[in-house]
Design an enzyme around this catalytic site. Structure first.
Site, PDB file in Angstrom:
ATOM      1  N   LYS A 129       0.827  -1.210   0.000  1.00  0.00           N
ATOM      2  CA  LYS A 129       0.000   0.000   0.000  1.00  0.00           C
ATOM      3  C   LYS A 129       0.864   1.263   0.000  1.00  0.00           C
ATOM      4  O   LYS A 129       0.395   2.340  -0.384  1.00  0.00           O
ATOM      5  CB  LYS A 129      -0.927   0.006   1.218  1.00  0.00           C
TER       6      LYS A 129
ATOM      7  N   ASP B 107      -7.902   0.090   6.915  1.00  0.00           N
ATOM      8  CA  ASP B 107      -7.705  -1.032   7.830  1.00  0.00           C
ATOM      9  C   ASP B 107      -6.312  -0.951   8.452  1.00  0.00           C
ATOM     10  O   ASP B 107      -5.982  -1.743   9.321  1.00  0.00           O
ATOM     11  CB  ASP B 107      -7.842  -2.360   7.081  1.00  0.00           C
TER      12      ASP B 107
END
Length: 403
Positions: free
Chosen positions: A75, A123
């Site tokens: 990410k 998350d």
């Protein structure tokens, strides 16, 4: 569960906007931007010959994103890249000229950055990337987290100076709350999931992920014949599958998307033939993949270039973390977080099931490509599951390399 892609869109070309987003020129731009990131270095591509032999395939290569940009996750490539792109575009409008990434630290561009606030729900890993990107350019960041995000992951985001906002409910509810507050306050949402009318920024996030594919292809002796990759809202799977389809064309690999059984929004979307939101049930240990509504852009890509969809169970994720930490003789140890080894878990399930193995045409000539999408982003949880600290696993691997 296992499902072949029999949708009408399967094997159709990507639509032009997706082909442009995930194509070679875009990926080259991502790599050029990476040169302006601190701690940038290509992540390792590990070969696992002993495991390949045990599974009856020719080779297994794992791109280890646990080393990416000090954030421990793939990410890191997406959110921060999108933040940089958005700043340069805003600066271009304010300054009345094109602004290059080489000007990122110039006083004029920094002044524009100070007027911007970027926001997202997370998350854990995407929010960390957005926060790091904001710190890099000098903008503010507001990160929305739900109760399932551990305190350790929240602290890892906050260290980049982000404002942390707690939201009751699921990840998808935190996405909606982030969008609501951002609209009211004039903030820019940098989300990794797309909704109707909100596609470009998630597309930029996906575009950032193409760098890991280019790095891997340069290192592999031959292109892969099969890819198994984990899926939350679908961004990483779509980026890898879409880029490989563009670059390799008719020689593209067979692509299997792997969901947690407890949060299988892409699998259920494939089964339904259209995007569906699934019910929130018991949480999955694969926290970075606990998503209940697919990204529309990601699904548009996957409906065309994914060949199969499958799920794995909680014990599969745990087992593969331990196996990667304590591999077969000769294979390197890999620190994989709860979601990191899900693609490998999918491969192992496929290789052990004759029907799935035949459906995916896995044999002794198959060359498998996997991505360890995260390292131990929650070191305490990792040690609880694996029985050793991430540092101990890494040290063992280093000693093996020296021997």
């Amino acid at each position: 569960m296992f499902l072949l892609n029999t949708l009408p869109a399967h094997n159709k070309p990507l639509i032009p906007v997706d082909a442009e987003t995930l194509g070679e020129s875009a990926a080259e731009t991502v790599e050029r931007f990476l040169e302006h990131r601190a701690n940038h270095a290509e992540t390792p591509l590990h070969s696992l010959p002993a495991l390949a032999a045990a599974l009856g395939v020719a080779s297994i290569h794992v791109k280890d994103e646990g080393h990416r940009l000090g954030l421990g996750s793939f990410k890191a490539l997406g959110g921060a890249y999108a933040v940089i792109r958005l700043l340069l575009e805003e600066a271009g409008e304010k300054l009345g000229r094109a602004v290059d990434v080489s000007e990122l630290q110039s006083p004029e561009v920094r002044a524009v950055a100070r007027t911007m606030t970027v926001a997202c729900a997370t998350d854990g890993n995407h929010g960390r990337s957005v926060a790091q990107g904001a710190e890099l350019v000098g903008a503010r960041a507001a990160i929305f987290v739900h109760p399932g995000v551990s305190d350790e992951r929240v602290a890892a985001i906050a260290r980049f100076g982000a404002d942390m906002i707690r939201v009751d409910g699921t990840y998808d509810e935190s996405v909606r709350e982030a969008a609501r507050i951002a609209e009211a306050r004039g903030w820019t949402i940098v989300s990794d999931t797309s909704l109707p009318g909100y596609e470009r920024i998630p597309g930029l996030v996906m575009q950032g992920y193409t760098a890991l594919v280019r790095e891997a292809l340069r290192k592999m002796p031959e292109p892969p014949t099969h890819v198994f990759i984990q899926c939350g809202v679908g961004g990483i799977a779509a980026a890898v599958a879409g880029h490989l389809a563009i670059v390799l064309g008719d020689e593209r690999p067979i692509f299997a998307v792997v969901d947690p059984a407890r949060a299988a929004c892409i699998f259920e979307t494939a089964r339904a033939g259209h995007p569906v939101t699934i019910a929130h049930g018991e949480p999955t240990i694969m926290a970075m993949l606990e998503c209940y509504e697919p990204s529309l852009v990601a699904w548009r890509v996957l409906s065309r270039v994914a060949d199969a969809f499958m799920t794995i169970d909680e014990e599969d994720a745990v087992s593969v973390m331990r196996q990667l930490a304590d591999p077969a003789a000769g294979d390197p140890a890999i620190v994989a977080g709860e979601s990191g080894g899900v693609g490998l878990a999918g491969l192992m399930k496929a290789a052990s099931d004759p029907a799935i193995k035949a459906a995916l045409r896995i044999d002794g000539q198959s060359r498998i490509f996997l991505v360890n999408t995260e390292g131990a982003t929650d070191p305490g949880k990792y040690e609880e599951i694996v029985g050793r600290s991430p540092a101990a696993v890494a040290a063992k691997n280093a000693m093996g390399a020296e021997a």
